[in-house]
Scaffold this motif. Structure first.
Motif, PDB file in Angstrom:
ATOM      1  N   PHE A 172       0.827  -1.205   0.000  1.00 53.36           N
ATOM      2  CA  PHE A 172       0.000   0.000   0.000  1.00 53.36           C
ATOM      3  C   PHE A 172       0.865   1.260   0.000  1.00 53.36           C
ATOM      4  CE2 PHE A 172      -2.090   3.455   2.254  1.00 53.36           C
ATOM      5  CZ  PHE A 172      -3.138   3.681   1.383  1.00 53.36           C
ATOM      6  N   SER A 195       0.872   3.496  -3.438  1.00 48.86           N
ATOM      7  CA  SER A 195       0.094   4.731  -3.330  1.00 48.86           C
ATOM      8  C   SER A 195       0.989   5.961  -3.423  1.00 48.86           C
ATOM      9  CB  SER A 195      -0.655   4.763  -2.000  1.00 48.86           C
ATOM     10  OG  SER A 195       0.273   4.863  -0.935  1.00 48.86           O
ATOM     11  N   ARG A 206       2.956   6.901  -0.866  1.00 38.56           N
ATOM     12  CA  ARG A 206       3.224   7.420   0.470  1.00 38.56           C
ATOM     13  C   ARG A 206       4.705   7.304   0.794  1.00 38.56           C
ATOM     14  NH1 ARG A 206       1.409   5.340   5.335  1.00 38.56           N
ATOM     15  NH2 ARG A 206       1.517   7.409   6.206  1.00 38.56           N
ATOM     16  N   ASP A 236      -6.344   0.043   6.456  1.00 35.27           N
ATOM     17  CA  ASP A 236      -6.557   0.764   7.710  1.00 35.27           C
ATOM     18  C   ASP A 236      -7.396   1.986   7.400  1.00 35.27           C
ATOM     19  OD1 ASP A 236      -6.489   1.909  10.148  1.00 35.27           O
ATOM     20  OD2 ASP A 236      -4.323   1.781  10.415  1.00 35.27           O
ATOM     21  N   ARG A 237      -8.702   1.763   7.263  1.00 36.38           N
ATOM     22  CA  ARG A 237      -9.564   2.805   6.694  1.00 36.38           C
ATOM     23  C   ARG A 237      -9.565   4.083   7.509  1.00 36.38           C
ATOM     24  NH1 ARG A 237     -12.752  -1.692   7.922  1.00 36.38           N
ATOM     25  NH2 ARG A 237     -13.480  -1.541  10.054  1.00 36.38           N
ATOM     26  N   LEU A 238      -9.447   3.986   8.841  1.00 38.81           N
ATOM     27  CA  LEU A 238      -9.538   5.208   9.632  1.00 38.81           C
ATOM     28  C   LEU A 238      -8.225   5.976   9.648  1.00 38.81           C
ATOM     29  CD1 LEU A 238     -11.849   4.167  12.565  1.00 38.81           C
ATOM     30  CD2 LEU A 238     -12.385   5.411  10.485  1.00 38.81           C
ATOM     31  N   ALA A 239      -7.111   5.309   9.378  1.00 34.28           N
ATOM     32  CA  ALA A 239      -5.831   6.021   9.370  1.00 34.28           C
ATOM     33  C   ALA A 239      -5.556   6.667   8.023  1.00 34.28           C
ATOM     34  CB  ALA A 239      -4.702   5.068   9.742  1.00 34.28           C
ATOM     35  N   HIS A 240      -5.804   5.960   6.950  1.00 37.25           N
ATOM     36  CA  HIS A 240      -5.382   6.469   5.645  1.00 37.25           C
ATOM     37  C   HIS A 240      -6.491   6.553   4.607  1.00 37.25           C
ATOM     38  CE1 HIS A 240      -1.435   6.115   7.238  1.00 37.25           C
ATOM     39  NE2 HIS A 240      -1.494   4.808   7.323  1.00 37.25           N
ATOM     40  N   GLY A 241      -7.702   6.151   4.959  1.00 38.73           N
ATOM     41  CA  GLY A 241      -8.716   6.063   3.927  1.00 38.73           C
ATOM     42  C   GLY A 241      -9.792   7.130   4.018  1.00 38.73           C
ATOM     43  N   LEU A 242     -10.343   7.318   5.209  1.00 43.83           N
ATOM     44  CA  LEU A 242     -11.510   8.166   5.357  1.00 43.83           C
ATOM     45  C   LEU A 242     -11.207   9.296   6.334  1.00 43.83           C
ATOM     46  CD1 LEU A 242     -14.103   5.285   5.766  1.00 43.83           C
ATOM     47  CD2 LEU A 242     -13.727   6.676   3.732  1.00 43.83           C
ATOM     48  N   VAL A 243     -11.992  10.367   6.221  1.00 42.65           N
ATOM     49  CA  VAL A 243     -11.924  11.435   7.217  1.00 42.65           C
ATOM     50  C   VAL A 243     -13.114  11.212   8.149  1.00 42.65           C
ATOM     51  CG1 VAL A 243     -11.835  13.907   7.608  1.00 42.65           C
ATOM     52  CG2 VAL A 243     -10.937  12.956   5.478  1.00 42.65           C
ATOM     53  N   PRO A 244     -12.868  10.655   9.329  1.00 36.86           N
ATOM     54  CA  PRO A 244     -13.977  10.183  10.160  1.00 36.86           C
ATOM     55  C   PRO A 244     -14.968  11.285  10.538  1.00 36.86           C
ATOM     56  CG  PRO A 244     -11.844   9.545  11.103  1.00 36.86           C
ATOM     57  CD  PRO A 244     -11.555  10.432   9.945  1.00 36.86           C
TER      58      PRO A 244
END
Lengths: 324, 495
Positions: B295, B299, B301, B335-343
Motif C-alpha cells: 500500500f 500509493s 506514500r 486501515d480505513r480510519l488512518a489512511h482512507g476516510l476522514v472520520p
C-alpha cells in the motif's frame, strides 16, 4: 480497531444543529449580558454597544483567519504580532506621504508575505506550527517596535474612513468590515473546495493527501490568508487609534484571538470548526471585558477572566468531543 | 505437572461476533505451548485475556491455581504473566541497560546509580546467555537482538509465563535460530512460554504442546511430537467446503499493472508481478509480511528502495501520490480510519473526496454531491439510519463500503486492495467480495494484498505468496488446494 458505530443520541430533536452545538457559549453570553444589563444602566445603550462592537471588530477579523487555519489542524501564534507590525508599517507609510489606498495595500501584501513565510516553514521545512509561529511572533514583536522607533507615530486625519466612518449613518465601517470578513469566511468554509479541503486535512491529513487533495498548497494559502487578515486587523487598529503605538496588537491581541476561536468550539487538533462559534466567542470575550469595565472591577481581573473563560471552554469542548 | 496459567471455559464476543467459544487452555511450568490458527481464529483475543487486557464474558482465568475474575494487565504482570509483542516496544533512543530497567533504575541518594544499573542489566542478560552490550543504544540493535533484550527484560522483571507473539515474524533464518535457542533455554529454566507463530515448521520444532484454534474454538491440543505439518494445516483450516468460488468466464486482457523488482528494505525483496485487465492477482503472506508494504509503495506514500511500477505501459514516479492517482492507480488501504476516510466528515463528503482531489474544482456543489453520493451508496450498499451521518458513526462494514465506493466508483485502470474485508462482518464480507468481482468484470486490474487465505481463494485468479519479505510461490489459483496454499504461507517445505 474500534470501528463500532456510536449511537446517535441527538436523533429526533428538531433544534438546528448549529444551535445545539453552540448552546453553551450562547447561554453564557446571555447570562453575562443579562447580569451586566441589570447591574449597569450603560450596558444596553447604543453608544456602549457600538463601542463594544468596534473593540471586537479587530479580534473578529483575526479570528476568522485563525478559524480556517485551525480547522485544517494548524495554529498561528504570530497573528497579533503581524497586526502590530502592520499597524506600524501603515503609519510610517502614511507619515512618509504615501496615499492611504496604496499604503493599505502594501501593508496587506506585507502581512500576506509574512503569513506565507509561516506556511513555508510549516510545510516545506516541517517545523511544528506552534514553534514556527512562536518564532515569527517573537521576531515580529521586536520588529514592530523597531518600525515605530518605540514611539507613537500619529497618522493625523488619515484613514478616517476606516476608523470612524459609518454606513447608513449608524454602523461603524470597522464593524462592517469585520462582518464581511466573517461572512466570507463562513461561505468559504461551506461552499469552496479550499474551505472543505481544510476540514479534510484537519480531520485526516493522510487520507486527504492520498485522495489527491493539494495539502501543501492549501496550508500555504491558509497561513497566507491568516497573515493578510492579521494585517487588515492592524490597519483597522491604526485607523481607529489615529496613531501607531507600542503595545497595540501583539501578544494580548493574539491570546484573545486564540481564546475566542477555542471558545467557539473549533478543535485544536483540527477537523471541525464554525464561524458562528468563533463570532460567539469573540462576542463573549468582548462583552466580558466591557462588563468588567462598566462594573468598575479592577482591570487586572480582565486577564484573569479571559484565562478562566478559556479554561472552562476548553474543558467543555473536551467533554463534548469525548462524548461523540 | 504443575499448571502455571489456565483458561477454563473462556468465551468472549464483540458485539454480535463470537471471538472465543468455551476455550480450555493450560500452560505447564517450563512448557513451550504453541498457539496456532488462521487470521481471525481468536489467537489475539486469547492472548489479551491471558494478559488481563480483556475480561472474558464467561469462564475463568486461573494463575497458579487461583481464580482471577478481574484480571488487569497490571495484576497479570505482578503475577508473572508478560507479553513480548510482535512490534518491539523498546525505547529506541535509550540504552539497553535503561530499557532493561525502565521505571526501576537503581538509585542512590536520589540520583541514578549508573554503575549498578549496568551491572544489574549485564547480570540479567548473562543469566540468559544473551550477548548484547548494556551501553548499546536499543534502536541501533538488530531486530533479533532487540527481541532478545525484550525477552530478557520480561524475565528480569519476574516473568514466569511469557507470551511471545510472532517473535520471529520479520527475522531471517539465523536470527530466528537465536530466538529459538533462547526459548529453549528459558523453558529448561522453568519458564513457561506461550508461542504464537505463523511459521508452522518452527512451531513443530520448538513446541512441547500445540493448541490449534479455528473460528474461536479450540480444535485440538496435542504434543508437538504427535503432529505433522499436514495434520496441523488440516486442523487450522478444517474440513468444510473450502470456498464458493463463482464460475467466471472473464478472460484476462492486456497487461495493465507491472511491478518490477519492487523492494523496501528488509520488508519486501524484489517483488515482480503483472496484473492484466479483468484479472485479480493476490499477494498473500502472514499478517504484517511483505504484502503489507504494497500500500505505502504503490500509493506513493513512501519511496521504494528499488524497483519500478508501470501502469498501462507508462512508468509511475516513485513516492508521488499525485502521479499514482493520475496514472489511474487507486490504492485502497486496509486501515480505513488512518489512511482512507476522514472520520469527522459526512459519508457523502467522504465519497466525493477523491473526485475533488482529481478534478480540483473551486466550489463544492452540495446538491450534486448528495445526488451522486446517493447513487454510489446504493451501488455499494451503504446503509445508514440518518440521512448523512459522519463516517465515524458507521459500523465497520459500512465504513469499508464507503471506503471502496470512494476510491473505486469511477472507472479505474488498476487498483490495490489491502485487506478489503478487514474487521467487517460476514454479510458485509460477501457484499465486498461481489464488488471486487464486479471490478474485475469491468476490466480493472485488481491487485489484492492479503493475509487471508480464504479470501485469496475466493477472489483471486493468481496468487503470489510472500514469506519473510521474499516471494516463495507464484501460482494460478484454479486447482490450488487450500491446504497447499496454507502450507506455503505458514512455512511448509515448498520454499
Amino acid at each position: 480497531m474500534t470501528a463500532i458505530s456510536t449511537p446517535q443520541r441527538r436523533a429526533g430533536l428538531v433544534v438546528p444543529p448549529w444551535f445545539l452545538r453552540h448552546a453553551g457559549v450562547l447561554a453564557v453570553l446571555l447570562l453575562i449580558g443579562v447580569f451586566t444589563a441589570t447591574s449597569s444602566d450603560v450596558f444596553l445603550t447604543g453608544a456602549n454597544l457600538l463601542n463594544v462592537s468596534q473593540q471586537i471588530a479587530v479580534v473578529a477579523v483575526l479570528a476568522a483567519g485563525l478559524t480556517l487555519l485551525m480547522t485544517a489542524g494548524g495554529i498561528d501564534f504570530s497573528l497579533g504580532a503581524i497586526a502590530a507590525v502592520a499597524h506600524g508599517v501603515a503609519a510610517q507609510l502614511i507619515v512618509a506621504g504615501v496615499p492611504d489606498g496604496p499604503a493599505v495595500l502594501v501593508t496587506l501584501a506585507l502581512g500576506a508575505a509574512i503569513g506565507l513565510v509561516n506556511g513555508v516553514m510549516v510545510t516545506w521545512f516541517k517545523v511544528t506550527p506552534f514553534v514556527a509561529t512562536l518564532a515569527t511572533s517573537t521576531a515580529l514583536g521586536g520588529a514592530a517596535l523597531l518600525i515605530i522607533g518605540g514611539q507613537s507615530v500619529s497618522i493625523g486625519d488619515h484613514l478616517m474612513m476606516i476608523g470612524f466612518g459609518e454606513v447608513l449613518g449608524v454602523i461603524p465601517v470597522s464593524v462592517v468590515i469585520a462582518a464581511a470578513v466573517c461572512v466570507a469566511a463562513a461561505l468559504v468554509m461551506r461552499w469552496t473546495a479550499f474551505g472543505r479541503n481544510a476540514f479534510a486535512i484537519g480531520g485526516n491529513e493522510s487520507a486527504a493527501r492520498l485522495s489527491g487533495i493539494p495539502v501543501v498548497r492549501t496550508k500555504l494559502l491558509l497561513y497566507t490568508l491568516g497573515g493578510l487578515l492579521a494585517a487588515l486587523g492592524g490597519v483597522m487598529l491604526v485607523a481607529r487609534l489615529g496613531a501607531a503605538s507600542p503595545g497595540a496588537g501583539g501578544l494580548h491581541l493574539e491570546l484573545t484571538v486564540v481564546a475566542a476561536v477555542v471558545i467557539g468550539g473549533t478543535a485544536l487538533h483540527g477537523g471541525s470548526g464554525t464561524m458562528v462559534g468563533t463570532v460567539l466567542g469573540v462576542l463573549l470575550l468582548g462583552v466580558v471585558a466591557n462588563s468588567l469595565n462598566l462594573l468598575q472591577i479592577n482591570p487586572y481581573y480582565q486577564d484573569v477572566a479571559l484565562g478562566a473563560v478559556l479554561a472552562v471552554a476548553a474543558i467543555a469542548n473536551h467533554l463534548r468531543g469525548r462524548r461523540t | 505437572m504443575d499448571v502455571r496459567i489456565e483458561l477454563a471455559g473462556v468465551s468472549k464476543s464483540f458485539g454480535g461476533a463470537v471471538a472465543l467459544r468455551e476455550i480450555d487452555f493450560a500452560v505447564n511450568g517450563g512448557e513451550v505451548h504453541a498457539l496456532v490458527g488462521m487470521n481471525g481464529a481468536g489467537k489475539s483475543t486469547l492472548v489479551k485475556i491471558l494478559s488481563g487486557a480483556l475480561v472474558p464474558d464467561a469462564g475463568e482465568v486461573l494463575i497458579d491455581g487461583a481464580g482471577h475474575g478481574a484480571l488487569t494487565p497490571r495484576r497479570a504482570r505482578a503475577l508473572g504473566v508478560s507479553i513480548v509483542h510482535q512490534h518491539r516496544t523498546l525505547v529506541p533512543q535509550l540504552t539497553v541497560a535503561e530499557n532493561m530497567l525502565l521505571g526501576r533504575l537503581p538509585r542512590r541518594a536520589g540520583a541514578v546509580d549508573w554503575r549498578r544499573a549496568h551491572a544489574e542489566a549485564a547480570r540479567a542478560l548473562a543469566a540468559l546467555d544473551v550477548r548484547v552490550p548494556t551501553r548499546a543504544v536499543a534502536g541501533e540493535l538488530g531486530p533479533a537482538q532487540q527481541t532478545l533484550v525484550e525477552i530478557a527484560r520480561e524475565v528480569a522483571t519476574g516473568g514466569k509465563v511469557l507470551v511471545l507473539d510472532e517473535p520471529t515474524a520479520s527475522l531471517g533464518g539465523a536470527d530466528a535460530a537465536t530466538v529459538h535457542d533462547l526459548v529453549r533455554r528459558l523453558s529448561s529454566a522453568g519458564i513457561s512460554i506461550v508461542y504464537i507463530s505463523h511459521h508452522l515448521d518452527e512451531v513443530l520444532g520448538l513446541a512441547d504442546r500445540i493448541t490449534v484454534l479455528r473460528d474461536g474454538r479450540r480444535i485440538v491440543t496435542a504434543a508437538g511430537a504427535d503432529l505433522d505439518l499436514a495434520g496441523l494445516v488440516r486442523a487450522m483450516t478444517g474440513e468444510r467446503i473450502s470456498h464458493q468460488r463463482p464460475r467466471r468466464d472473464r478472460a484476462a486482457g492486456e497487461t495493465v499493472l507491472e511491478i518490477d523488482a519492487l523492494a523496501s528494505g528488509a520488508r519486501l525483496a524484489e517483488l515482480t508481478l503483472t496484473v492484466r485487465a479483468h484479472e485479480v492477482v493476490a499477494v498473500l503472506g502472514p499478517a504484517g509480511d511483505g504484502q503489507s508494504e504494497l500500500f505505502d509503495l504503490l500509493s506513493g506514500r513512501r519511496r521504494p528502495s528499488g524497483g519500478r511500477i508501470r501502469v498501462a505501459g507508462a512508468d509511475v514516479a516513485a513516492g508521488d501520490v499525485g502521479a499514482a492517482l493520475a496514472a489511474g492507480l487507486r490504492c485502497v488501504t486496509g486501515d480505513r480510519l488512518a489512511h482512507g476516510l476522514v472520520p469527522g466528515l459526512t459519508v457523502d463528503e467522504n465519497l466525493d473526496l477523491t473526485r475533488r482531489g482529481l478534478r480540483r474544482p473551486w466550489l463544492v456543489r452540495w446538491g450534486r454531491l448528495h445526488r451522486q453520493a446517493a447513487e454510489r451508496r446504493s451501488r455499494y450498499g451503504v446503509a445508514t439510519i440518518q440521512a448523512d451521518p459522519p463516517v465515524s458513526a458507521l459500523s465497520g462494514g459500512n465504513q469499508q463500503k464507503v471506503l471502496l465506493a470512494k476510491w473505486l466508483d469511477a472507472p479505474v485502470q488498476a487498483c490495490l486492495l489491502e485487506e478489503p474485508t478487514n474487521g467487517v462482518d460476514v454479510a458485509a464480507k460477501a457484499d465486498i467480495h461481489q464488488l471486487v468481482d464486479g471490478l474485475a468484470d469491468q476490466g480493472t486490474a485488481v491487485l489484492l494484498a492479503s493475509a487471508d487465505v480464504e479470501e485469496v481463494l475466493r477472489l483471486a485468479d493468481r496468487v503470489v505468496v510472500v514469506r519473510a519479505g521474499r516471494v516463495v510461490a507464484d501460482l494460478p489459483v484454479e486447482g490450488l488446494s487450500r491446504d497447499a496454499l496454507v502450507s506455503l504461507t505458514v512455512g511448509g517445505t515448498a520454499s
